[in-house]
Design an enzyme around this catalytic site. Structure first.
Site, PDB file in Angstrom:
ATOM      1  CG  ASN A 296      -4.838   6.700  -3.350  1.00 32.06           C
ATOM      2  OD1 ASN A 296      -4.061   7.462  -3.924  1.00 32.06           O
ATOM      3  ND2 ASN A 296      -6.041   6.421  -3.829  1.00 32.06           N
ATOM      4  CD1 TRP A 297      -0.384   9.850   0.872  1.00 29.89           C
ATOM      5  CD2 TRP A 297       1.399  10.861  -0.057  1.00 29.89           C
ATOM      6  NE1 TRP A 297       0.665   9.772   1.760  1.00 29.89           N
ATOM      7  CE2 TRP A 297       1.765  10.390   1.209  1.00 29.89           C
ATOM      8  CE3 TRP A 297       2.343  11.521  -0.838  1.00 29.89           C
ATOM      9  CZ2 TRP A 297       3.050  10.563   1.732  1.00 29.89           C
ATOM     10  CZ3 TRP A 297       3.617  11.693  -0.327  1.00 29.89           C
ATOM     11  CH2 TRP A 297       3.968  11.223   0.953  1.00 29.89           C
ATOM     12  CE  LYS A 298      -8.358   8.932  -2.457  1.00 26.14           C
ATOM     13  NZ  LYS A 298      -9.793   8.926  -2.212  1.00 26.14           N
TER      14      LYS A 298
ATOM     15  CG  HIS B 289      -9.021   5.070  -6.732  1.00 27.03           C
ATOM     16  ND1 HIS B 289     -10.006   6.018  -6.654  1.00 27.03           N
ATOM     17  CD2 HIS B 289      -8.667   4.775  -5.452  1.00 27.03           C
ATOM     18  CE1 HIS B 289     -10.228   6.305  -5.372  1.00 27.03           C
ATOM     19  NE2 HIS B 289      -9.427   5.565  -4.627  1.00 27.03           N
TER      20      HIS B 289
ATOM     21  CD  GLU C  94     -10.844   9.471  -5.625  1.00 26.17           C
ATOM     22  OE1 GLU C  94      -9.632   9.601  -5.819  1.00 26.17           O
ATOM     23  OE2 GLU C  94     -11.356   9.417  -4.481  1.00 26.17           O
TER      24      GLU C  94
ATOM     25  CD  GLU D  43     -10.352   2.286  -2.203  1.00 25.97           C
ATOM     26  OE1 GLU D  43      -9.649   2.576  -1.234  1.00 25.97           O
ATOM     27  OE2 GLU D  43     -10.394   2.972  -3.233  1.00 25.97           O
TER      28      GLU D  43
ATOM     29  N   GLY E 183     -14.028   8.999   1.192  1.00 27.23           N
ATOM     30  CA  GLY E 183     -13.987  10.432   1.487  1.00 27.23           C
ATOM     31  C   GLY E 183     -15.242  10.972   2.132  1.00 27.23           C
TER      32      GLY E 183
ATOM     33  CB  SER F 230     -14.455   6.695   5.671  1.00 28.96           C
ATOM     34  OG  SER F 230     -14.953   7.634   4.738  1.00 28.96           O
TER      35      SER F 230
HETATM   36  P1  13P Z   1     -10.586   7.875   2.046  1.00 25.05           P
HETATM   37  O1  13P Z   1      -9.765   7.077   3.015  1.00 25.05           O
HETATM   38  O2  13P Z   1     -10.218   9.341   2.022  1.00 25.05           O
HETATM   39  O3  13P Z   1     -12.046   7.630   2.226  1.00 25.05           O
HETATM   40  O4  13P Z   1     -10.207   7.361   0.581  1.00 25.05           O
HETATM   41  C1  13P Z   1     -10.207   5.993   0.339  1.00 25.05           C
HETATM   42  C2  13P Z   1      -9.571   5.748  -0.975  1.00 25.05           C
HETATM   43  O5  13P Z   1     -10.109   6.107  -2.000  1.00 25.05           O
HETATM   44  C3  13P Z   1      -8.254   5.084  -0.995  1.00 25.05           C
HETATM   45  O6  13P Z   1      -7.916   4.700  -2.280  1.00 25.05           O
END
Ligand code: 13P
Length: 231
Positions: A6-8, A91, A93, A157, A163, A193
């Site tokens: 997931n590159w966000k 997600h 976020e 998650e 993060g 993470s």
């Molecule tokens: P990180 O791997 O940066 O903690 O993010 C996880 C995530 O939100 C994947 O969708």
């Protein structure tokens, strides 16, 4: 195993093409039995899907309608046309920053399935919910809105592990994955993470079918190391 990047909100079209070149080079000649999917920003979907070899692409979100007056939204038909075969839905976020709810997650998941996209639906508890002993209740509530379709993939998650550099412990992951699998017959990925130092252990936990990786997936070599760490 599933390895999902997931590159966000990262990488331009140019940057995603360089990434594709590098990951193709790393995977060349590797006999992989894994399913690898990259979720770039919408703008890079098309070109990334054309550049990658043996790797699928997915969208980071969709709206549930097919078309119409929904300024700023993208439909399942549009991401399919751009090359996506998967879509991340719900997600944390999006739930936290953009008003995504269990109800909208349900609508989006049904729409994804209707249009032939595999939904990767994210669930997880906040640190406050975990400390209050409510983790399982929250997971159960979120699962209640997820279609029990055989194409669905779940990503667990925990919000406090995203993060932060602090992944959940093996016991915490195993407990939640077991609970999820008791309710829905679907692959369950862990996210939060994950990196090449902890992935071997995480992927070895009973009930873990793969990983959804954020930050560590932005570097092709690191993402490849995570894939290689699977037994
Ligand atoms: P990180 O791997 O940066 O903690 O993010 C996880 C995530 O939100 C994947 O969708």
């Amino acid at each position: 195993m599933f390895f999902m990047a997931n590159w966000k909100m990262n990488k331009t079209i140019g940057e995603s093409e360089s990434y594709a070149e590098r990951i193709n080079e790393l995977l060349e000649g590797e006999e992989t039995k894994h399913t690898i999917v990259i979720f770039p920003p919408f703008t890079a979907l098309r070109s990334l899907s054309e550049h990658l070899k043996g790797i699928s692409v997915g969208a980071q979100d969709i709206y549930y309608e097919e078309s119409g007056a929904f300024t700023g939204e993208i439909s399942p038909i549009m991401v399919r046309e751009a090359g996506a075969s998967y879509v991340i839905i719900g997600h944390s976020e999006r739930r936290r920053l953009f008003g995504e709810t269990n109800e909208s997650v349900q609508k989006k998941a049904l729409s994804a399935l209707k249009h032939g996209l595999t939904p990767v639906i994210c669930i997880g508890e906040s640190i406050g919910e975990r400390e209050a002993g409510r983790t399982i209740n929250i997971i159960k509530e979120q699962l209640g809105y997820i279609p029990k379709d055989k194409k669905v993939i779940i990503a667990y998650e925990p919000l406090w592990a995203i993060g932060t550099g602090r992944s959940a412990s093996s016991e915490e992951i195993e407990e939640v994955h077991r609970f999820i699998k008791g309710i829905i017959d679907a692959p369950v990925l862990y996210g939060g993470s994950v990196n090449s130092r902890n992935s071997g252990e995480i992927l070895g936990i009973e009930g873990v079918d793969g990983a959804l990786i954020g930050g560590a997936s932005l570097d092709a070599d690191e993402f490849f190391s995570i894939i290689k760490s699977a037994k």
